[in-house]
Every structure is written in C-alpha cells, then in structure tokens.
Design a protein around this motif. Sequence first.
Motif, mmCIF file in Angstrom:
data_model
loop_
_atom_site.group_PDB
_atom_site.id
_atom_site.type_symbol
_atom_site.label_atom_id
_atom_site.label_comp_id
_atom_site.label_asym_id
_atom_site.label_seq_id
_atom_site.Cartn_x
_atom_site.Cartn_y
_atom_site.Cartn_z
ATOM 1 N N ALA A 128 0.814 -1.217 0.000
ATOM 2 C CA ALA A 128 0.000 0.000 0.000
ATOM 3 C C ALA A 128 0.851 1.273 0.000
ATOM 4 O O ALA A 128 0.499 2.258 -0.654
ATOM 5 N N TYR A 129 1.965 1.246 0.701
ATOM 6 C CA TYR A 129 2.791 2.445 0.764
ATOM 7 C C TYR A 129 3.415 2.752 -0.596
ATOM 8 O O TYR A 129 3.436 3.905 -1.041
ATOM 9 N N PHE A 130 3.907 1.736 -1.292
ATOM 10 C CA PHE A 130 4.491 1.981 -2.609
ATOM 11 C C PHE A 130 3.429 2.298 -3.656
ATOM 12 O O PHE A 130 3.717 3.018 -4.613
ATOM 13 N N ASN A 131 2.223 1.803 -3.476
ATOM 14 C CA ASN A 131 1.131 2.237 -4.353
ATOM 15 C C ASN A 131 0.921 3.738 -4.211
ATOM 16 O O ASN A 131 0.743 4.459 -5.192
ATOM 17 N N TRP A 132 0.940 4.211 -2.979
ATOM 18 C CA TRP A 132 0.776 5.637 -2.718
ATOM 19 C C TRP A 132 1.950 6.435 -3.306
ATOM 20 O O TRP A 132 1.741 7.473 -3.947
ATOM 21 N N LEU A 133 3.191 5.949 -3.092
ATOM 22 C CA LEU A 133 4.359 6.646 -3.645
ATOM 23 C C LEU A 133 4.264 6.741 -5.170
ATOM 24 O O LEU A 133 4.558 7.793 -5.751
ATOM 25 N N ALA A 134 3.850 5.646 -5.812
ATOM 26 C CA ALA A 134 3.718 5.647 -7.274
ATOM 27 C C ALA A 134 2.677 6.675 -7.730
ATOM 28 O O ALA A 134 2.880 7.358 -8.737
ATOM 29 N N ALA A 135 1.604 6.800 -6.969
ATOM 30 C CA ALA A 135 0.561 7.778 -7.318
ATOM 31 C C ALA A 135 1.054 9.211 -7.124
ATOM 32 O O ALA A 135 0.649 10.122 -7.856
ATOM 33 N N GLN A 136 1.938 9.423 -6.161
ATOM 34 C CA GLN A 136 2.463 10.759 -5.887
ATOM 35 C C GLN A 136 3.584 11.153 -6.835
ATOM 36 O O GLN A 136 3.749 12.329 -7.167
ATOM 37 N N ALA A 137 4.390 10.177 -7.238
ATOM 38 C CA ALA A 137 5.567 10.458 -8.065
ATOM 39 C C ALA A 137 5.586 9.492 -9.254
ATOM 40 O O ALA A 137 5.029 9.784 -10.292
ATOM 41 N N GLU A 138 6.216 8.361 -9.066
ATOM 42 C CA GLU A 138 6.230 7.315 -10.083
ATOM 43 C C GLU A 138 6.643 6.000 -9.454
ATOM 44 O O GLU A 138 7.279 5.975 -8.408
ATOM 45 N N GLU A 139 6.272 4.922 -10.113
ATOM 46 C CA GLU A 139 6.626 3.593 -9.645
ATOM 47 C C GLU A 139 8.133 3.375 -9.850
ATOM 48 O O GLU A 139 8.688 3.868 -10.835
ATOM 49 N N PRO A 140 8.782 2.642 -8.942
ATOM 50 C CA PRO A 140 10.206 2.386 -9.156
ATOM 51 C C PRO A 140 10.420 1.569 -10.436
ATOM 52 O O PRO A 140 9.711 0.605 -10.682
ATOM 53 N N GLY A 141 11.405 1.983 -11.218
ATOM 54 C CA GLY A 141 11.732 1.274 -12.441
ATOM 55 C C GLY A 141 12.847 0.270 -12.250
ATOM 56 O O GLY A 141 13.164 -0.504 -13.150
ATOM 57 N N TRP A 142 13.466 0.310 -11.068
ATOM 58 C CA TRP A 142 14.567 -0.595 -10.747
ATOM 59 C C TRP A 142 14.819 -0.497 -9.255
ATOM 60 O O TRP A 142 14.151 0.245 -8.551
ATOM 61 N N ASN A 143 15.779 -1.225 -8.767
ATOM 62 C CA ASN A 143 16.155 -1.179 -7.355
ATOM 63 C C ASN A 143 16.805 0.165 -7.024
ATOM 64 O O ASN A 143 17.366 0.821 -7.887
ATOM 65 N N PHE A 144 16.713 0.528 -5.764
ATOM 66 C CA PHE A 144 17.346 1.722 -5.200
ATOM 67 C C PHE A 144 16.793 3.026 -5.766
ATOM 68 O O PHE A 144 17.504 4.013 -5.898
#
Length: 178
Positions: A128-144
């Motif tokens: 859920a937290y990374f879903n929120w981050l992706a909605a605010q900015a973008e989904e991670p495209g790779w590690n780090f």
Amino acid sequence: MKVVCAVLWLALVLPLSSVAEQCPKHLQGEYRKLHSAESIDLCDLLQDAPALIVNTASHCGFTPQFEALEAVHKKYQGQGLVVVGFASDDFKQAAKSEEEAATICYTNYGVTFTMLAPTAVTGDEANAYFNWLAAQAEEPGWNFNKYLINPKDGSVTHFSSKVKPDSEELTEAIEAAL
C-alpha cells in the motif's frame, strides 16, 4: 456505576479512534522488519517526519548504495530524517533468504536504519505504501529508487537508482525538507 463504565470506555476507545483517523491511509498498517519477528507501524515511524524511502535489493549493481544511505541516516537522523529500506525482489536481484539479505545489509554495509522484510513495490502486488508513492511520483523502475517525503509541503520527490544517496541533488532536497 454505568456512567463510570461508559466514561472509562470512551476514554479508552476515543483516543484509539482519533489516532486511526489522524493517520493517513497510506501510513496505516504494519510491516515486518528484515529477518525479524518484530514489526513497525509506519504511522508511528513516518507521520510528520521527513523521510527517505528506498526500494532495495541485495544483489544489484546499486547495492553498494547501502553505505551512502547509512551515512545519510547517521548525518541527518538527529535532525529528524527517517530512512527506510523496503527490501524487494521485484527485479529479481534479492538474496535467496532474509538471513542472507540481513547479512548483506547489517554486516557487510553496517546498516542501522530501518530495513523491512521483502515486499512487492511495483505492479498489482505492490504494498500500500508503494502504491501511494507511485501515485504521488512514479513507480520504481529498478532497485534503489529513492523517495523523499517532505512533511512541510506534503511533497514526494522521486530520485532514480542512478542518483546516489550522497549526491548534491539529493542532499539539497533533504536539507530543504528538514
């Protein structure tokens, strides 16, 4: 006696309800720490704090960034910055076990910031937290990938894997958030 019981019940229930209502939905929930039975509540850890959130992997070309992330943690923790690593195997570069991942983080790189057990950070399975981050900015495209949350203005700034934790760009953003 009924009045006393009702007052005691309200005193116990209302603070719990108000805490849940005060915590934003994306921070609600617990995540288990890496190679541990202990869990952390994101609301307790992150609410109203400047935070640097990173999706990590143990066997990636960017794994040496753990060293610089730890340096950032040590430099700014006294000013309120919270660094959290979300271990993930979304890009198929995680350790075979949590024990191995913990050794890489804690022993090889001396990590003392909060590291969480492996969880998905992309796609339909993302936490859920990374879903929120992706909605605010973008989904991670790779590690780090790094996400700086600035509680002053509510902004989330995304930094790619190639942006080093000790880069001038990220350092300036962290200092502005503090």
